[in-house]
Enzyme design. Structure first.
Site, mmCIF file in Angstrom:
data_model
loop_
_atom_site.group_PDB
_atom_site.id
_atom_site.type_symbol
_atom_site.label_atom_id
_atom_site.label_comp_id
_atom_site.label_asym_id
_atom_site.label_seq_id
_atom_site.Cartn_x
_atom_site.Cartn_y
_atom_site.Cartn_z
ATOM 1 N N GLU A 368 34.839 -53.506 -21.717
ATOM 2 C CA GLU A 368 34.160 -54.741 -21.274
ATOM 3 C C GLU A 368 33.055 -54.441 -20.270
ATOM 4 O O GLU A 368 32.852 -55.181 -19.310
ATOM 5 C CB GLU A 368 35.187 -55.695 -20.654
ATOM 6 C CG GLU A 368 36.277 -56.113 -21.604
ATOM 7 C CD GLU A 368 36.974 -57.397 -21.173
ATOM 8 O OE1 GLU A 368 36.911 -57.736 -19.983
ATOM 9 O OE2 GLU A 368 37.556 -58.055 -22.036
ATOM 10 N N ASN A 423 37.797 -57.226 -27.400
ATOM 11 C CA ASN A 423 38.811 -57.954 -26.625
ATOM 12 C C ASN A 423 38.495 -59.435 -26.779
ATOM 13 O O ASN A 423 37.433 -59.890 -26.344
ATOM 14 C CB ASN A 423 38.726 -57.605 -25.133
ATOM 15 C CG ASN A 423 38.928 -56.134 -24.849
ATOM 16 O OD1 ASN A 423 39.365 -55.379 -25.719
ATOM 17 N ND2 ASN A 423 38.613 -55.716 -23.631
ATOM 18 N N TYR A 429 41.876 -67.974 -22.580
ATOM 19 C CA TYR A 429 40.912 -68.357 -21.557
ATOM 20 C C TYR A 429 40.020 -69.511 -21.990
ATOM 21 O O TYR A 429 39.507 -70.263 -21.163
ATOM 22 C CB TYR A 429 40.032 -67.159 -21.188
ATOM 23 C CG TYR A 429 40.762 -66.121 -20.375
ATOM 24 C CD1 TYR A 429 40.923 -64.825 -20.835
ATOM 25 C CD2 TYR A 429 41.345 -66.444 -19.149
ATOM 26 C CE1 TYR A 429 41.621 -63.884 -20.098
ATOM 27 C CE2 TYR A 429 42.040 -65.511 -18.403
ATOM 28 C CZ TYR A 429 42.183 -64.230 -18.888
ATOM 29 O OH TYR A 429 42.883 -63.301 -18.158
ATOM 30 N N LYS A 524 50.547 -61.325 -18.954
ATOM 31 C CA LYS A 524 50.369 -61.349 -20.422
ATOM 32 C C LYS A 524 51.394 -60.437 -21.109
ATOM 33 O O LYS A 524 51.392 -60.325 -22.330
ATOM 34 C CB LYS A 524 48.953 -60.950 -20.777
ATOM 35 C CG LYS A 524 47.916 -61.985 -20.380
ATOM 36 C CD LYS A 524 46.537 -61.674 -20.917
ATOM 37 C CE LYS A 524 45.565 -62.728 -20.445
ATOM 38 N NZ LYS A 524 45.357 -62.626 -18.964
HETATM 39 C C1 GCU Z 1 40.221 -58.078 -20.035
HETATM 40 C C2 GCU Z 1 40.436 -56.711 -19.422
HETATM 41 C C3 GCU Z 1 41.841 -56.470 -18.958
HETATM 42 C C4 GCU Z 1 42.373 -57.726 -18.301
HETATM 43 C C5 GCU Z 1 42.437 -58.795 -19.370
HETATM 44 C C6 GCU Z 1 43.019 -60.108 -18.836
HETATM 45 O O1 GCU Z 1 40.111 -58.007 -21.382
HETATM 46 O O2 GCU Z 1 40.072 -55.669 -20.294
HETATM 47 O O3 GCU Z 1 41.828 -55.373 -18.054
HETATM 48 O O4 GCU Z 1 43.653 -57.501 -17.724
HETATM 49 O O5 GCU Z 1 41.126 -59.094 -19.811
HETATM 50 O O6 GCU Z 1 42.198 -60.924 -18.397
HETATM 51 O O7 GCU Z 1 44.249 -60.240 -18.842
#
Ligand code: GCU
Length: 733
Positions: A368, A423, A429, A524
């Site tokens: 990212e 991603n 989100y 997550k």
């Molecule tokens: C992003 C990122 C992760 C992060 C994830 C999230 O994609 O690469 O490091 O933890 O989002 O927001 O849970």
């Protein structure tokens, strides 16, 4: 031979420069952020701390050498012996070594300073995980003969083994190379032994090499048969090293996805951070082994070891268990103008130190990186340099990168790595779950000759929270199930996705987070931070991926108090038929794939049991009048299904239509236009950002108006009012 002496004991730890007073006695592995790095507030200690220990000179013979080996010092370390600075190492995730020999007295003071403070040269600097500080892996002394296998270059293992498999012939050509250091190395020979064959060759310019042919080669064949060979190298000086290796062939095909040893082998798995509740990143071998056992129970065949180089012990476990690995460096979130050299040095160490691991399939260039940086020439050049370095150091593996969802699929940066992965967090989100499907279908249609993977997707869930109306952003286990059920179906329908990695297998430390009822954590995970609780979606993937252990799992066992008159009983199983019993009475049977849903009227306390063949799962639930307040995240109103979308007239517009369809209609579009104009005045920056980013415009066009309005925090009443207006506008026929 070489001798390895552990230095994990008897350290004095100082949070500031060492003083005459005694520090805190600590044993390695150690991090000073084990507590404050996981409790939220983003206030964990960042700075330079010191580790000090008294070191007596080891007995040395015939010019033996003494090397210090640090396997992980986060993030920048300096090594001092008797007050003299001998080395500095920038990068918190790789092994580095220092030759102490000529600086040792009879009694010595060894000091290692370790720094995890903000800076603009050493990655990571901006990311969603805690940057724990400390000597969090083993520290050792290595005593070797005067002429010995290399120790100084990039923490090298000293030997490089390159197997090349001919699947048709059932053979492999294995090239073994070794590098030698020390006075008089030219007078030495190296004896390589591979699969019972030995060749002795001279050392020329510090290098020795031999090639072996393996007939009827035993393949490293993923989780089913991860066969490992061992190559040994013996120096006439007496030094000896060994390296395990595996003979396999990886291919990534844009249409077929991932192939292992010539057969389709879609990589379906999870990501892992190297930390754990109460321990931070100071993990023991037992902890690594426990994580691997959970991964094997899940049935994953791949791991993305994010966002940095992991411990050798864990790559070894992946070799032994046949888990295909995405390895990467922490070039993440924001490009640092002064950070290019550090990306190259971290990548060089990652590859040199891990080249022999058969489990590793790809080297990840960045994660990212355009989230907080524009795609400019400097950023592109950093990626080109990394990509070239990878191919120079390793002609056998492909490169990849994990791209943030708003990176346009036409971006030139996507042409740098060999393969790409995105991603995506639609349905968490922002936006709707279906947008994940649409994104990959659009990419695959536009770029049929480019392999694409799914490097991250996930939804936070606190297993304490439940809802009869689960919805995006509610942090319930119920919604995490809804989310992953959709994603699993989406993935199973697209075998050309070369790899998919759930973000994340475990909840992990992100001290900047204050949400979901657990400050300091990203939730997550399919499993909690302490590894004690497997959330329901863990069993969804286990049902889809683990075919060796028959099981049945009742979801919602923590959702005991239920207000609904008819409740949904959801079951995950890898068996084709599930039978449901309520209070001992059989009520239904279903055949299906992975997910089984039943509607059960409830009136009081009930024992619910699911059976499939010989396996079963039981839980107690009860009908209550009032929602249990413990099931809803503080500060969030209990979600009610306030908006029954069943009443809509499908021939008219509604908030359930996609933004792009509504905006395309003059009347409906005008109404939205007025609303957006009013919103833009209060969210000018958002409107501005979207205006300049075609990917965001395309992405928002795919969102339903309802998800946009919820994202903007619009009240239910306002949404219902707007829906009534839209329902007055006929859709074009
Ligand atoms: C992003 C990122 C992760 C992060 C994830 C999230 O994609 O690469 O490091 O933890 O989002 O927001 O849970």
């Amino acid at each position: 031979m070489r001798t390895i002496i552990s230095l994990n004991q008897n350290w004095q730890f100082y949070k500031t420069k060492p003083t005459d007073s005694t520090g805190e006695a600590v044993t390695l592995p150690h991090t000073w952020n084990a507590v404050d790095g996981q409790d939220g507030g983003n206030d964990y200690h960042r700075g330079t701390c010191w580790y000090v220990q008294k070191l007596s000179r080891p007995e040395l013979e015939n010019g033996e050498r003494v090397w210090l080996q640090c396997k992980g010092a986060a993030m920048t370390a300096e090594v001092y012996l008797n007050g003299e600075k001998l080395a500095r190492h920038e990068g918190g995730y790789s092994t580095f070594r220092v030759d102490l020999t000529d600086h040792l007295g009879d009694n010595n003071e060894l000091c290692i300073s370790v720094d995890n403070s903000d800076n603009d040269t050493v990655y990571p600097q901006k990311a969603d995980f805690t940057f724990y500080g400390g000597l969090y892996r083993d520290v050792e002394l290595i005593i070797v003969p005067a002429v010995h296998f290399a120790l100084g270059y990039c923490g090298t293992p000293g030997m490089k083994v390159t197997p090349v498999v001919d699947l048709d012939a059932g053979t492999a050509v294995v090239t073994a190379e070794a590098w030698v250091e020390g006075e008089g190395s030219e007078k030495n020979t190296v004896s390589f032994t591979v699969a019972g064959q030995t060749q002795t060759v001279p050392v020329v310019d510090g290098h020795a090499q031999a090639a072996f042919i393996l007939e009827n080669v035993h393949l490293w064949d993923g989780v089913d048969n991860p066969y490992l060979y061992t190559a040994t190298a013996s120096l006439s000086s007496g030094d000896e090293i060994s390296a395990r290796f595996g003979c396999r062939k990886f291919e990534i095909n844009p249409q077929k996805g991932f192939l292992l040893n010539g057969r389709s082998y879609p990589l379906r798995g999870v990501s892992r951070h190297q930390d754990r509740q109460k321990s931070g990143n100071a993990l023991t071998l037992e902890m690594h082994k426990e994580d691997m056992a959970i991964i094997r129970e899940l049935g994953a065949n791949t791991l993305r070891l994010a966002h940095y180089q992991h411990a050798q012990e864990f790559y070894d476990l992946c070799d032994e268990n046949g888990i295909v690995v995405w390895a990467e460096i922490p070039y993440i979130t924001q490009h640092l103008t002064n950070g290019c050299a550090n990306t190259l040095s971290q990548m060089e160490e990652l590859i040199v130190q891990n080249y022999n691991h058969p489990c590793i399939a790809v080297w990840g260039l960045s994660n990212e990186i355009t989230a907080a940086s524009t795609v400019n020439e400097e950023l592109l050049e950093n990626h080109r340099a990394l990509n070239e370095l990878c191919h120079k150091l390793d002609s056998t593996r492909l490169t990849t990168m994990a791209d943030v969802f708003m990176l346009e699929i036409e971006s030139p940066i996507l042409e740098i790595p060999d393969v790409n992965s995105y991603n995506l967090y639609f349905g968490w989100y922002l936006g709707d779950l279906e947008q994940n499907d649409e994104f990959f279908d659009e990419y695959h249609e536009k770029y049929p000759d480019r392999a694409i993977g799914f490097s991250e997707y996930g939804a936070d869930a606190n297993p304490q929270y439940h809802s009869v109306y689960p919805e995006r952003g509610d942090y319930t286990e119920s919604y995490q199930c809804v989310y992953h059920e959709h994603m699993l179906q989406m993935i199973e329908a697209r075998p050309w996705l070369w790899a998919t990695h759930v973000w994340n297998l475990f909840d992990f430390g992100a001290d900047g987070r204050e949400e979901g009822g657990k400050p300091g954590q990203n939730q997550k995970g399919l499993v909690t931070f302490d590894r004690q609780l497997k959330k329901d979606p863990f069993y969804l993937y286990k049902a889809a991926w683990n075919q060796t252990e028959a099981f049945v799992h009742l979801c919602g066992s923590r959702y005991v108090d239920r207000t609904e008159d008819v409740t949904e009983i959801k079951v995950y199983s890898n068996q084709p038929e599930v039978t449901l019993y309520v209070d001992g009475k059989q009520v239904a049977s279903q055949t299906g794939h992975v997910v089984f849903k039943f509607s059960v009227p409830i009136t009081g306390e009930h024992t619910i049991e699911a059976r499939a063949n010989d396996c079963h799962s039981v839980m107690q639930i009860k009908k209550v009048e009032e929602p249990n307040p413990n099931y809803t995240m503080p500060g969030r109103a209990p979600v009610v299904n306030w908006f029954d979308q069943g009443d809509d007239d499908p021939t008219c517009f509604s908030v359930n239509d996609k933004m792009a369809d509504i905006q395309a209609d003059p009347k409906a579009g005008a109404i939205i236009g007025q609303m957006m104009a009013k919103g833009a005045s209060s969210h000018g920056d958002v409107a501005e950002a979207v205006k300049d980013n075609p990917a965001l415009i395309r992405m928002m066009g795919r969102m339903t108006l309802l998800s946009m309005l919820k994202q903007a925090g619009t009240s239910a009443e306002q949404i219902q009012q707007l829906n009534r207006v839209l329902q007055g506008i006929k859709k074009p026929q």
